[in-house]
Motif scaffolding. Structure first.
Motif, mmCIF file in Angstrom:
data_model
loop_
_atom_site.group_PDB
_atom_site.id
_atom_site.type_symbol
_atom_site.label_atom_id
_atom_site.label_comp_id
_atom_site.label_asym_id
_atom_site.label_seq_id
_atom_site.Cartn_x
_atom_site.Cartn_y
_atom_site.Cartn_z
ATOM 1 N N ASP A 30 58.199 6.805 2.915
ATOM 2 C CA ASP A 30 56.834 7.257 2.923
ATOM 3 C C ASP A 30 56.433 7.905 4.360
ATOM 4 O O ASP A 30 56.044 8.824 4.342
ATOM 5 N N GLU A 31 56.651 7.112 5.390
ATOM 6 C CA GLU A 31 56.609 7.731 6.498
ATOM 7 C C GLU A 31 57.365 8.806 7.057
ATOM 8 O O GLU A 31 56.988 9.829 7.657
ATOM 9 N N ALA A 32 58.608 8.782 6.380
ATOM 10 C CA ALA A 32 59.547 9.942 6.692
ATOM 11 C C ALA A 32 59.021 11.406 6.110
ATOM 12 O O ALA A 32 59.141 12.606 6.460
ATOM 13 N N THR A 33 58.367 11.205 4.926
ATOM 14 C CA THR A 33 57.816 12.340 4.151
ATOM 15 C C THR A 33 56.870 13.219 4.934
ATOM 16 O O THR A 33 56.834 14.524 4.777
ATOM 17 N N TRP A 34 56.312 12.709 6.085
ATOM 18 C CA TRP A 34 55.497 13.573 7.306
ATOM 19 C C TRP A 34 56.281 14.657 7.924
ATOM 20 O O TRP A 34 55.941 15.542 8.353
ATOM 21 N N VAL A 35 57.939 14.463 7.775
ATOM 22 C CA VAL A 35 58.767 15.076 8.237
ATOM 23 C C VAL A 35 58.504 16.677 7.582
ATOM 24 O O VAL A 35 58.614 17.826 8.024
ATOM 25 N N LEU A 85 58.670 12.083 17.589
ATOM 26 C CA LEU A 85 59.008 13.201 18.146
ATOM 27 C C LEU A 85 59.515 14.141 17.264
ATOM 28 O O LEU A 85 59.173 15.492 17.156
ATOM 29 N N LEU A 86 60.149 13.776 16.223
ATOM 30 C CA LEU A 86 60.535 14.606 15.093
ATOM 31 C C LEU A 86 59.660 15.423 14.356
ATOM 32 O O LEU A 86 59.591 16.414 14.190
ATOM 33 N N ILE A 87 58.426 14.641 14.259
ATOM 34 C CA ILE A 87 57.062 15.126 13.383
ATOM 35 C C ILE A 87 56.557 16.443 14.341
ATOM 36 O O ILE A 87 56.038 17.346 14.047
ATOM 37 N N VAL A 88 56.549 15.901 15.782
ATOM 38 C CA VAL A 88 56.042 17.015 16.927
ATOM 39 C C VAL A 88 56.762 18.389 16.873
ATOM 40 O O VAL A 88 56.332 19.456 16.857
ATOM 41 N N PHE A 89 58.215 18.109 16.850
ATOM 42 C CA PHE A 89 59.265 19.126 16.717
ATOM 43 C C PHE A 89 59.193 20.091 15.441
ATOM 44 O O PHE A 89 59.214 21.079 15.434
ATOM 45 N N ARG A 90 58.860 19.289 14.215
ATOM 46 C CA ARG A 90 58.552 19.677 13.085
ATOM 47 C C ARG A 90 57.468 20.687 12.982
ATOM 48 O O ARG A 90 57.400 21.943 12.418
ATOM 49 N N ILE A 91 56.421 20.224 13.621
ATOM 50 C CA ILE A 91 55.405 21.109 13.797
ATOM 51 C C ILE A 91 55.400 22.398 14.407
ATOM 52 O O ILE A 91 54.853 23.565 14.047
ATOM 53 N N LEU A 92 56.232 22.209 15.557
ATOM 54 C CA LEU A 92 56.523 23.238 16.533
ATOM 55 C C LEU A 92 57.459 24.363 15.572
ATOM 56 O O LEU A 92 57.223 25.518 15.729
ATOM 57 N N GLN A 93 58.365 23.903 14.807
ATOM 58 C CA GLN A 93 59.341 24.808 14.082
ATOM 59 C C GLN A 93 58.288 25.472 13.025
ATOM 60 O O GLN A 93 58.688 26.748 12.579
ATOM 61 N N GLY A 94 57.685 24.787 12.273
ATOM 62 C CA GLY A 94 56.832 25.357 11.300
ATOM 63 C C GLY A 94 55.893 26.473 11.658
ATOM 64 O O GLY A 94 55.726 27.655 11.090
ATOM 65 N N ALA A 95 55.210 26.145 13.089
ATOM 66 C CA ALA A 95 54.506 27.143 13.609
ATOM 67 C C ALA A 95 55.100 28.294 14.014
ATOM 68 O O ALA A 95 54.663 29.435 13.869
ATOM 69 N N THR A 96 56.333 28.278 14.430
ATOM 70 C CA THR A 96 57.087 29.478 14.980
ATOM 71 C C THR A 96 57.904 30.060 13.769
ATOM 72 O O THR A 96 58.199 31.169 13.538
ATOM 73 N N GLY A 97 58.170 29.194 12.494
ATOM 74 C CA GLY A 97 58.731 29.804 11.352
ATOM 75 C C GLY A 97 57.722 30.674 10.379
ATOM 76 O O GLY A 97 58.160 31.466 9.772
ATOM 77 N N GLY A 98 56.693 30.216 10.651
ATOM 78 C CA GLY A 98 55.613 30.847 9.741
ATOM 79 C C GLY A 98 55.354 32.276 9.943
ATOM 80 O O GLY A 98 55.186 33.053 8.744
ATOM 81 N N ALA A 99 55.718 33.060 11.104
ATOM 82 C CA ALA A 99 55.629 34.439 10.950
ATOM 83 C C ALA A 99 56.953 35.124 10.558
ATOM 84 O O ALA A 99 56.950 36.355 10.159
ATOM 85 N N LEU A 100 58.060 34.471 10.218
ATOM 86 C CA LEU A 100 59.268 34.981 10.150
ATOM 87 C C LEU A 100 59.097 35.909 8.818
ATOM 88 O O LEU A 100 59.731 36.867 8.766
#
Length: 500
Positions: A30-35, A85-100
């Motif tokens: 359940d906690e991992a689904t935040w990824v 940290l994985l969630i932080v990096f996934r937020i960064l990944q989602g933010a940079t990928g949103g425009a693609l």
């Protein structure tokens, strides 16, 4: 297409790796689904802002920054030592990928004259349709063969190729240069809060029992109020972060609605079918992913052909055909039962892949036809946003319907298993005899016989719930066909002498 394929792949490739991520980082599933949730929320917030960001920074510069950011954050996700940290990096990944997605789609729509846009969308659509299907297969194979971290590392070579090709071949058209204008801070803030809250509601609703949870209720209210105020604000402000006036184009407005429903059905069925294969038909996770591949195969071969046909025939007829074929294959899947074999799954999905190709390419071409080139970035942003939101709604709704329909049908079927039903008593006696023959005493055999019969009832009820949802999706698809009549046929423009 490289950038789009990489970004869409990441929406599904991590799903099958969640148990491994949870075990490796010592957290619950359940906690991992935040990824997953963190990526989808950041992605959804950036998507509608892409047109505005491109006008502020320049399209090529924004595309380069997005690809570099996505590739770098993918590398950091693979290195993450903790869940936080994985969630932080996934937020960064989602933010940079949103425009693609919207950027690459806008580039292709502008680079080709109207009569050739179908061909361009045919090849671009391969990434959109095939990537979500390939994701679980690739994710399962990488996780089983190497480690869940390779699910993220696999983006690095694709990202590097995309960076080089973008640098060499993508250029900003003369009418779209970076310009400084008043920033709509209120719009950005409300967009982030409203879309972010909506995405969390859709992603976590079933897990938290929807409005039985105060968190989900609060976020739903925040989302509805914020998005309502945002619509009024964006229509009134001079420099909106999201230009909603573009919905005045009839074909575009209908096209966005149709794409939302397509996202609902595509992602909803993509989630349901592997669950059915694994829980009811006994497929291992990797084999379930492989069993999903016929849809991708059908799309892969048909998408370029549809692109060529779109330039020669009325795309609205192809779109209606795609809706009918897609709806028919879902009704076909609704005829499955617990004795279904591999080929019973293969053929409906193969035909469904063909139907999705007939649907996706003409829909994009017809919807974008009336949009001026200088507003194409904003149009593709909203188009892709609504497809993603439709997908999130599809996953949430189908998951909830499956759980609740299963309970309802179990109650209905179980009501027929009574001491007064001859077939039920014969089955219980047969089961009890088998248990006693295996060495159990009379009391234990009776208990196990009841448990076995109840298990049979639950399996049948679950299958009924699955096929009922497939049937509903098929009916929805076919019911959309009349809306195609509202859309205007794209005009055949003069062939351009050059492309950027």
């Amino acid at each position: 297409m490289f950038a789009t394929f990489m970004e869409v792949l990441d929406t599904t490739v991590v799903n099958v790796s969640l148990p491994h991520i949870a075990g490796s980082l010592s957290v619950t599933i359940d906690e991992a689904t935040w990824v997953l949730t963190s990526y989808l929320v950041a992605n959804a917030i950036i998507l509608p802002m892409t047109g505005w960001l491109a006008s502020m920074f320049g399209r090529k510069r924004l595309l380069m920054l997005s690809v570099v950011g996505f590739t770098l954050s993918s590398f950091l996700c693979g290195l993450a030592p903790t869940l936080a940290l994985l969630i932080v990096f996934r937020i960064l990944q989602g933010a940079t990928g949103g425009a693609l997605q919207p950027l690459s789609q806008a580039v292709l729509l502008e680079a080709f004259p109207p009569q050739d846009r179908g061909k361009a969308m045919g090849f671009w659509g391969l990434g959109i349709v095939v990537a979500p299907i390939l994701g679980p297969v690739l994710g399962g194979w990488l996780t089983d063969s190497y480690s869940w971290r390779w699910v993220f590392y696999i983006n690095i070579p694709v990202g590097l190729a995309s960076i080089v090709m973008t640098k060499l071949f993508i250029f900003d058209p003369p009418y779209l240069r970076a310009e400084s204008r008043k920033i709509d801070y209120w719009g950005i803030g409300m967009l982030a809060v409203g879309i972010g809250a909506l995405q969390i509601v859709l992603d976590k609703g079933q897990e938290e029992d929807w409005f039985g949870s105060s968190m989900i209720t609060t976020l739903a209210v925040v989302s509805v109020v914020t998005l309502g105020v945002l619509i009024v604000h964006e229509l009134a402000t001079e420099n909106p972060v999201v230009d909603l006036r573009i919905f005045k184009a009839r074909s575009y407005a209908v096209g966005v609605f149709l794409m939302t429903v397509v996202g609902f059905v595509l992602y909803g069925s993509l989630v349901l079918l592997p669950i059915m294969l694994q829980t009811l038909l006994g497929y291992p996770s990797l084999q379930a992913g492989i069993a999903m591949s016929p849809r991708g195969i059908g799309s892969f071969f048909m998408m370029p052909i549809t692109g060529l046909m779109t330039g020669r025939f009325d795309p609205r007829k192809l779109l209606a055909s795609g809706l009918i074929v897609g709806g028919t294959t879902l009704l076909w899947l609704s005829k499955l039962n617990l004795q279904a074999g591999y080929w019973d799954i293969f053929w409906p999905q193969l035909v469904q892949g063909v139907g999705m190709s007939l649907l996706f390419v003409p829909l994009t071409t017809v919807a974008m036809a009336p949009i001026p080139r200088e507003r194409m970035g904003n149009a593709t942003s909203l188009f892709n946003l609504m497809r993603n939101i439709g997908g999130s709604i599809g996953i949430a709704v189908t998951g909830t319907m499956l759980a609740r329909n299963q309970q309802a049908v179990t109650a209905v079927l179980g009501a027929n298993v009574t001491p007064y039903d001859a077939a039920s008593q014969a089955m219980l006696a047969q089961m009890r005899g088998a248990m006693m023959a295996a060495g159990a005493d009379a009391v234990t055999a009776q208990s196990r016989a009841y448990a076995t019969v109840f298990g049979l009832v639950v399996r049948q009820a679950t299958m009924v719930a699955f096929v009922g949802i497939f049937q509903l999706m098929g009916i929805i698809f076919i019911a959309l066909v009349p809306l195609v009549l509202i859309m205007q046929r794209p005009k055949r423009g003069a062939r351009m002498t050059g492309v950027h």
